[in-house]
Design a protein around this motif. Structure first.
Motif, PDB file in Angstrom:
ATOM      1  N   ALA A  47       0.865  -1.191   0.000  1.00  0.00           N
ATOM      2  CA  ALA A  47       0.000   0.000   0.000  1.00  0.00           C
ATOM      3  C   ALA A  47       0.890   1.224   0.000  1.00  0.00           C
ATOM      4  O   ALA A  47       1.916   1.281   0.654  1.00  0.00           O
ATOM      5  N   THR A  48       0.508   2.194  -0.756  1.00  0.00           N
ATOM      6  CA  THR A  48       1.258   3.447  -0.793  1.00  0.00           C
ATOM      7  C   THR A  48       0.375   4.557  -0.266  1.00  0.00           C
ATOM      8  O   THR A  48      -0.846   4.501  -0.374  1.00  0.00           O
ATOM      9  N   GLU A  49       1.036   5.570   0.266  1.00  0.00           N
ATOM     10  CA  GLU A  49       0.300   6.708   0.813  1.00  0.00           C
ATOM     11  C   GLU A  49      -0.116   7.612  -0.332  1.00  0.00           C
ATOM     12  O   GLU A  49       0.652   7.903  -1.241  1.00  0.00           O
ATOM     13  N   SER A  50      -1.335   8.061  -0.288  1.00  0.00           N
ATOM     14  CA  SER A  50      -1.832   8.936  -1.332  1.00  0.00           C
ATOM     15  C   SER A  50      -2.475  10.127  -0.650  1.00  0.00           C
ATOM     16  O   SER A  50      -3.288   9.985   0.251  1.00  0.00           O
ATOM     17  N   ARG A  51      -2.091  11.335  -1.126  1.00  0.00           N
ATOM     18  CA  ARG A  51      -2.686  12.545  -0.569  1.00  0.00           C
ATOM     19  C   ARG A  51      -3.402  13.288  -1.679  1.00  0.00           C
ATOM     20  O   ARG A  51      -2.838  13.529  -2.736  1.00  0.00           O
ATOM     21  N   GLN A  52      -4.569  13.650  -1.362  1.00  0.00           N
ATOM     22  CA  GLN A  52      -5.332  14.426  -2.334  1.00  0.00           C
ATOM     23  C   GLN A  52      -5.342  15.883  -1.900  1.00  0.00           C
ATOM     24  O   GLN A  52      -5.480  16.186  -0.730  1.00  0.00           O
TER      25      GLN A  52
END
Length: 142
Positions: free
Chosen positions: A136-141
């Protein structure tokens, strides 16, 4: 009627002379044995027939097939007219056991026994093989 004959007729009428106790004429049999293992116990279900007056008792013995003496388990409990249930507890994981149930009915000539083999489940599930690894990778919107 003489006094002696009158007493004999009265005693016979009351069942005091020559009467045997009345017992149901059952012929008990163990029809099936089901064993349900988990890591440290085995659930046991037994079905019987021929116990019309429901006075039979079903006992359990068990032993590890690798050796050792048979040990007594708890008696099975009647849950319906023909079904008994219970469990054998404090067993070792991943071990094969021989479990014997014996139905004993006072109205029957001799106890009847049914035996089954079961292996308790392993305490830890086997490590899965094959398949890939997902990260899992961190994703920022924004």
């Amino acid at each position: 009627m003489s006094k002696t004959i009158g007493v004999a007729v009265l005693a016979l009428g009351m069942g005091l002379l020559g009467s045997a106790p009345a017992h149901a004429q059952n012929s008990i049999s163990l029809d099936s044995l089901a064993l349900y293992p988990n890591p440290s116990a085995v659930g046991v279900t037994a079905h019987i027939t021929g116990d019309d007056n429901e006075d039979a008792r079903v006992t359990v013995t068990y032993r590890a097939t690798a050796g050792g003496a048979a040990l007594p388990g708890h008696d099975l409990l009647r849950v319906t007219g023909d079904q008994f249930i219970g469990a054998v507890v404090y067993l070792d994981p991943d071990t094969e056991y021989e479990i014997a149930v014996t139905a004993d009915d006072p109205d029957n000539g001799a106890p009847v026994t049914l035996t089954g083999l079961v292996t308790t489940r392993a305490d830890v599930p086997a490590t899965p093989t094959g398949g890939g690894v997902a990260a899992a990778t961190e994703s920022r919107q924004a």
